[in-house]
Structure formats: structure tokens, C-alpha cells
Design an enzyme around this catalytic site. Structure first.
Site, short mmCIF file in Angstrom:
data_model
loop_
_atom_site.label_atom_id
_atom_site.label_comp_id
_atom_site.label_asym_id
_atom_site.label_seq_id
_atom_site.Cartn_x
_atom_site.Cartn_y
_atom_site.Cartn_z
N THR A 12 0.81 -1.22 0.00
CA THR A 12 0.00 0.00 0.00
C THR A 12 0.84 1.27 0.00
O THR A 12 0.30 2.37 0.11
CB THR A 12 -0.96 0.01 1.20
OG1 THR A 12 -0.21 -0.18 2.40
CG2 THR A 12 -2.00 -1.09 1.08
N ILE A 14 3.53 4.22 1.21
CA ILE A 14 3.70 4.97 2.47
C ILE A 14 2.39 5.71 2.74
O ILE A 14 2.23 6.88 2.43
CB ILE A 14 4.88 5.96 2.38
CG1 ILE A 14 6.17 5.25 1.94
CG2 ILE A 14 5.09 6.68 3.72
CD1 ILE A 14 6.74 4.26 2.91
N HIS A 15 1.42 4.98 3.27
CA HIS A 15 0.11 5.56 3.61
C HIS A 15 0.14 6.04 5.06
O HIS A 15 1.21 6.21 5.64
CB HIS A 15 -1.00 4.53 3.36
CG HIS A 15 -0.79 3.25 4.11
ND1 HIS A 15 -1.26 3.07 5.39
CD2 HIS A 15 -0.14 2.11 3.78
CE1 HIS A 15 -0.91 1.86 5.81
NE2 HIS A 15 -0.23 1.25 4.85
N ALA A 16 -1.00 6.27 5.65
CA ALA A 16 -1.10 6.93 6.96
C ALA A 16 -0.28 6.27 8.07
O ALA A 16 0.47 6.94 8.76
CB ALA A 16 -2.56 7.05 7.38
N ALA A 19 3.53 6.35 7.36
CA ALA A 19 3.95 7.75 7.35
C ALA A 19 4.07 8.26 8.79
O ALA A 19 5.03 8.96 9.13
CB ALA A 19 2.97 8.61 6.56
#
Length: 88
Positions: A12, A14-16, A19
């Protein structure tokens, strides 16, 4: 200045959640820490900055550190990226 380049391997990107992990890790250091993707550099201590890059799987990223603890910062961030299975 220290720098290290990586390829994002997380499905997926570097999502929430990742991050947030990176921002928290970067914030432990007094050095300036930036992440670069597609020619755009942002402060790695800013969740909004990191999220604005939209880093996906297969992305080439570079992390730059500059300051009194730049070596420790690049080593610590490299460890987080690899330990969490985000990049190689």
C-alpha cells in the site's frame, strides 16, 4: 549531509500508518530530515508533507539528513523502513 535511497516494497506504499511511524522516528532527531519522491522534497517531520507525496509501491525515495545527529538519524530511519517491511 547523509542520504540513503530506497525502493518502497509495502503493497500500500507509504500511507497513513507508515507515514506516522516515519514522522515519529524523524522527530526524535535534531537534524533536518527530508524525504524526496519524484523530485519533490518535504520535511519528514511533517505528516501532511509526507502524505502529500502519495508514495506508492515500487517508488524510489531518498531520505536526507543534515545536522548534529545526521548519521544516527539516517541509520534510525533506515532501520524503521526495513523493520516495518516498508522499503529495501
Amino acid at each position: 549531509m547523509e542520504q540513503a535511497s530506497f525502493v518502497v516494497i509495502d503493497e500500500t506504499g507509504i500511507h497513513a500508518r507508515p507515514a506516522t511511524l516515519l514522522v515519529q522516528a524523524a522527530s526524535k532527531y535534531s537534524s533536518d530530515v527530508q524525504i524526496e519522491y519524484t523530485g519533490k522534497k518535504v520535511n519528514l517531520k511533517s505528516i501532511m508533507g509526507v502524505m502529500s507525496l502519495g508514495i506508492g509501491k515500487g517508488a524510489d525515495i531518498t531520505i536526507y539528513t543534515e545536522g548534529s545527529d545526521e548519521k544516527e538519524a539516517i541509520e534510525g530511519l533506515t532501520e524503521v523502513l526495513k523493520k516495518e517491511g516498508l522499503a529495501e
